[in-house]
Write an enzyme that holds these catalytic residues in place. Sequence first.
Site, PDB file in Angstrom:
ATOM      1  N   ASP A  81     117.610  30.469  54.796  1.00  0.00           N
ATOM      2  CA  ASP A  81     118.022  30.500  56.202  1.00  0.00           C
ATOM      3  C   ASP A  81     118.798  31.779  56.448  1.00  0.00           C
ATOM      4  O   ASP A  81     119.549  32.217  55.581  1.00  0.00           O
ATOM      5  CB  ASP A  81     118.908  29.263  56.495  1.00  0.00           C
ATOM      6  N   THR A 100     120.890  30.523  63.974  1.00  0.00           N
ATOM      7  CA  THR A 100     121.295  29.371  64.796  1.00  0.00           C
ATOM      8  C   THR A 100     121.762  28.207  63.928  1.00  0.00           C
ATOM      9  O   THR A 100     122.342  27.255  64.443  1.00  0.00           O
ATOM     10  CB  THR A 100     120.134  28.875  65.701  1.00  0.00           C
ATOM     11  N   ASN A 129     104.558  35.188  55.900  1.00  0.00           N
ATOM     12  CA  ASN A 129     105.269  35.223  54.607  1.00  0.00           C
ATOM     13  C   ASN A 129     105.231  33.881  53.872  1.00  0.00           C
ATOM     14  O   ASN A 129     105.043  33.850  52.660  1.00  0.00           O
ATOM     15  CB  ASN A 129     106.706  35.703  54.826  1.00  0.00           C
ATOM     16  N   TYR A 156     108.477  32.171  72.235  1.00  0.00           N
ATOM     17  CA  TYR A 156     108.489  30.967  71.388  1.00  0.00           C
ATOM     18  C   TYR A 156     107.115  30.287  71.410  1.00  0.00           C
ATOM     19  O   TYR A 156     106.518  30.049  70.361  1.00  0.00           O
ATOM     20  CB  TYR A 156     109.569  30.022  71.911  1.00  0.00           C
ATOM     21  N   GLN A 180      90.217  30.934  55.283  1.00  0.00           N
ATOM     22  CA  GLN A 180      89.902  32.174  54.552  1.00  0.00           C
ATOM     23  C   GLN A 180      90.365  32.122  53.099  1.00  0.00           C
ATOM     24  O   GLN A 180      89.721  32.681  52.230  1.00  0.00           O
ATOM     25  CB  GLN A 180      90.598  33.340  55.277  1.00  0.00           C
ATOM     26  N   ARG A 216     120.587  22.967  74.181  1.00  0.00           N
ATOM     27  CA  ARG A 216     119.565  22.009  74.594  1.00  0.00           C
ATOM     28  C   ARG A 216     120.216  20.858  75.354  1.00  0.00           C
ATOM     29  O   ARG A 216     121.425  20.652  75.286  1.00  0.00           O
ATOM     30  CB  ARG A 216     118.758  21.532  73.384  1.00  0.00           C
TER      31      ARG A 216
HETATM   32  P1  NAD Z   1     117.770  24.993  64.717  1.00  0.00           P
HETATM   33  O1  NAD Z   1     117.966  26.220  65.552  1.00  0.00           O
HETATM   34  O2  NAD Z   1     118.911  24.088  64.508  1.00  0.00           O
HETATM   35  O3  NAD Z   1     117.206  25.381  63.288  1.00  0.00           O
HETATM   36  C1  NAD Z   1     116.457  26.538  63.029  1.00  0.00           C
HETATM   37  C2  NAD Z   1     116.963  27.141  61.729  1.00  0.00           C
HETATM   38  O4  NAD Z   1     116.159  28.292  61.420  1.00  0.00           O
HETATM   39  C3  NAD Z   1     118.418  27.630  61.821  1.00  0.00           C
HETATM   40  O5  NAD Z   1     119.137  27.219  60.694  1.00  0.00           O
HETATM   41  C4  NAD Z   1     118.286  29.144  61.870  1.00  0.00           C
HETATM   42  O6  NAD Z   1     119.424  29.805  61.357  1.00  0.00           O
HETATM   43  C5  NAD Z   1     117.034  29.360  61.054  1.00  0.00           C
HETATM   44  N1  NAD Z   1     116.337  30.615  61.371  1.00  0.00           N
HETATM   45  C6  NAD Z   1     116.016  31.105  62.595  1.00  0.00           C
HETATM   46  N2  NAD Z   1     115.377  32.288  62.447  1.00  0.00           N
HETATM   47  C7  NAD Z   1     115.291  32.523  61.108  1.00  0.00           C
HETATM   48  C8  NAD Z   1     114.761  33.596  60.326  1.00  0.00           C
HETATM   49  N3  NAD Z   1     114.169  34.662  60.886  1.00  0.00           N
HETATM   50  N4  NAD Z   1     114.853  33.499  58.987  1.00  0.00           N
HETATM   51  C9  NAD Z   1     115.459  32.445  58.392  1.00  0.00           C
HETATM   52  N5  NAD Z   1     115.989  31.416  59.072  1.00  0.00           N
HETATM   53  C10 NAD Z   1     115.904  31.466  60.418  1.00  0.00           C
HETATM   54  O7  NAD Z   1     116.520  24.218  65.376  1.00  0.00           O
HETATM   55  P2  NAD Z   1     115.859  22.829  64.991  1.00  0.00           P
HETATM   56  O8  NAD Z   1     115.872  21.991  66.198  1.00  0.00           O
HETATM   57  O9  NAD Z   1     116.390  22.306  63.722  1.00  0.00           O
HETATM   58  O10 NAD Z   1     114.343  23.296  64.789  1.00  0.00           O
HETATM   59  C11 NAD Z   1     113.766  23.408  63.491  1.00  0.00           C
HETATM   60  C12 NAD Z   1     112.290  23.730  63.635  1.00  0.00           C
HETATM   61  O11 NAD Z   1     111.628  22.685  64.350  1.00  0.00           O
HETATM   62  C13 NAD Z   1     112.028  25.028  64.405  1.00  0.00           C
HETATM   63  O12 NAD Z   1     110.945  25.705  63.801  1.00  0.00           O
HETATM   64  C14 NAD Z   1     111.626  24.529  65.777  1.00  0.00           C
HETATM   65  O13 NAD Z   1     110.757  25.445  66.420  1.00  0.00           O
HETATM   66  C15 NAD Z   1     110.945  23.228  65.456  1.00  0.00           C
HETATM   67  N6  NAD Z   1     111.003  22.301  66.589  1.00  0.00           N
HETATM   68  C16 NAD Z   1     112.167  21.664  66.905  1.00  0.00           C
HETATM   69  C17 NAD Z   1     112.187  20.823  68.012  1.00  0.00           C
HETATM   70  C18 NAD Z   1     113.423  20.067  68.420  1.00  0.00           C
HETATM   71  O14 NAD Z   1     113.419  19.424  69.467  1.00  0.00           O
HETATM   72  N7  NAD Z   1     114.503  20.052  67.671  1.00  0.00           N
HETATM   73  C19 NAD Z   1     111.032  20.638  68.788  1.00  0.00           C
HETATM   74  C20 NAD Z   1     109.890  21.331  68.433  1.00  0.00           C
HETATM   75  C21 NAD Z   1     109.870  22.147  67.327  1.00  0.00           C
HETATM   76  N1  UDP Z   2     118.228  20.900  80.898  1.00  0.00           N
HETATM   77  C1  UDP Z   2     119.170  20.413  81.799  1.00  0.00           C
HETATM   78  N2  UDP Z   2     120.476  20.661  81.550  1.00  0.00           N
HETATM   79  C2  UDP Z   2     120.917  21.354  80.472  1.00  0.00           C
HETATM   80  C3  UDP Z   2     119.952  21.831  79.545  1.00  0.00           C
HETATM   81  C4  UDP Z   2     118.613  21.590  79.807  1.00  0.00           C
HETATM   82  O1  UDP Z   2     118.822  19.774  82.794  1.00  0.00           O
HETATM   83  O2  UDP Z   2     122.134  21.533  80.325  1.00  0.00           O
HETATM   84  C5  UDP Z   2     116.808  20.576  81.142  1.00  0.00           C
HETATM   85  C6  UDP Z   2     115.829  21.730  80.954  1.00  0.00           C
HETATM   86  O3  UDP Z   2     115.698  22.466  82.161  1.00  0.00           O
HETATM   87  C7  UDP Z   2     114.569  20.986  80.582  1.00  0.00           C
HETATM   88  C8  UDP Z   2     115.067  19.756  79.805  1.00  0.00           C
HETATM   89  O4  UDP Z   2     116.434  19.616  80.176  1.00  0.00           O
HETATM   90  O5  UDP Z   2     113.900  20.543  81.741  1.00  0.00           O
HETATM   91  C9  UDP Z   2     114.983  19.909  78.296  1.00  0.00           C
HETATM   92  O6  UDP Z   2     115.569  21.154  77.963  1.00  0.00           O
HETATM   93  P1  UDP Z   2     115.807  21.616  76.472  1.00  0.00           P
HETATM   94  O7  UDP Z   2     116.327  23.015  76.534  1.00  0.00           O
HETATM   95  O8  UDP Z   2     116.604  20.594  75.745  1.00  0.00           O
HETATM   96  O9  UDP Z   2     114.364  21.588  75.799  1.00  0.00           O
HETATM   97  P2  UDP Z   2     112.906  22.100  76.254  1.00  0.00           P
HETATM   98  O10 UDP Z   2     112.944  22.587  77.675  1.00  0.00           O
HETATM   99  O11 UDP Z   2     112.590  23.195  75.299  1.00  0.00           O
HETATM  100  O12 UDP Z   2     112.068  20.896  76.115  1.00  0.00           O
END
Ligand code: NAD
Ligand code: UDP
Length: 322
Positions: free
Chosen positions: A39, A43, A105, A151, A168, A192
């Site tokens: 990591d 974030t 990677n 994203y 592949q 969020r």
């Molecule tokens: P998070 O931000 O808490 O965790 C992401 C982690 O990745 C962090 O620890 C951050 O430091 C690390 N990171 C970011 N860029 C990096 C890099 N270049 N190299 C190494 N580490 C790096 O978010 P999360 O909610 O735990 O999400 C984890 C994964 O799940 C992500 O890939 C996210 O896209 C995916 N995801 C999460 C949700 C959700 O609702 N939580 C929904 C859809 C997808």
């Molecule tokens: N949102 C909100 N108040 C906040 C943060 C987010 O109303 O303080 C709304 C945002 O506009 C979206 C939904 O909540 O419609 C979920 O947002 P989030 O950022 O959690 O996730 P994502 O949009 O990526 O699903």
Amino acid sequence: MPKLHESRKRILVTGGAGFIGSHLCDRLLADGHEVVCADNLSTGTLLNIGHLTDNPGFAFLLHDVAEPLHVEVDEIYNLACPASPIHYQSDAVGTVKTAVLGAINVLDLAKRLRVPVLQASTSEVYGDPLVHPQTEDYRGNVNPIGPRACYDEGKRCAETLFFDYHRQHGVAIRIARIFNTYGPRLRHADGRVISNLIVQALGGAPLTIYGDGSQTRSFCFVSDMVEALVRLMSLRDDGAAPVNLGNPRECTMSELAQVILRETGSASTIAHLPLPEDDPRQRQPDIRRAGAVLGWAPSIDLEEGIRETVGYFRHHPELDRD
Ligand code: NAD
Ligand code: UDP
């Protein structure tokens, strides 16, 4: 670093200091495996894994997945990527690099080691969906030049790379399309909706609802998500199709705010702020494939999960400095 026990797996979790990743590390260690957490702490935080640092089966690597990784492991979960819109948009180019170069990677590593690799993909591959609920064969409605594209398109390109490495080079892949997931270890300043509203409710501040609050999301508690990820990795089908993972209970942001007010006992008011550009109107996973191939369905309902998450934020006010 030699493996402690040859019979155990050693598993790489990129993004393992993040919200979902740290719970996954806990689970894999509890299952008796060794875990290498890579990591860059952009974030994530060491606070999420502080309780693991004395565990001899756990190792932390400060590493950016946009750079090649050199570790010897038996499985790879690729979770490294900022997930909150404010964070992934604050360095959009960096987000694309993380998603795309990070995928290349981990895939190169999986190819060299001949081990399976699971990609944390997202419901954002469906963009602002025109099909509801979203099935895995829906190809989505993403704005490729909007503020969320770094994203959404980064994750779509990562899926492309996973399938290309599979076709592949014969790499064993699993793709989890994760829908909104929440729970303890979301950061106070994550941005969020669930962490924002809980922090605001506990602090007596107005709950910020973007737009009129009628947009929907479907929220999955983190323990259900981790269970699904582990089951997906254990599948024997090496070219598994993408699988939606999430809780199909759909709710509006206004309904969510009411649940959070009830569970915190807060008297906070609601403050409506402008809806961000390209904010999806509705989102609900069709999880029939997950049920069929993983025998999985979420078990924690929204009220129970919010209660547990509120408890976490109540008892960790010191993390406010996030
Ligand atoms: P998070 O931000 O808490 O965790 C992401 C982690 O990745 C962090 O620890 C951050 O430091 C690390 N990171 C970011 N860029 C990096 C890099 N270049 N190299 C190494 N580490 C790096 O978010 P999360 O909610 O735990 O999400 C984890 C994964 O799940 C992500 O890939 C996210 O896209 C995916 N995801 C999460 C949700 C959700 O609702 N939580 C929904 C859809 C997808
Ligand atoms: N949102 C909100 N108040 C906040 C943060 C987010 O109303 O303080 C709304 C945002 O506009 C979206 C939904 O909540 O419609 C979920 O947002 P989030 O950022 O959690 O996730 P994502 O949009 O990526 O699903």
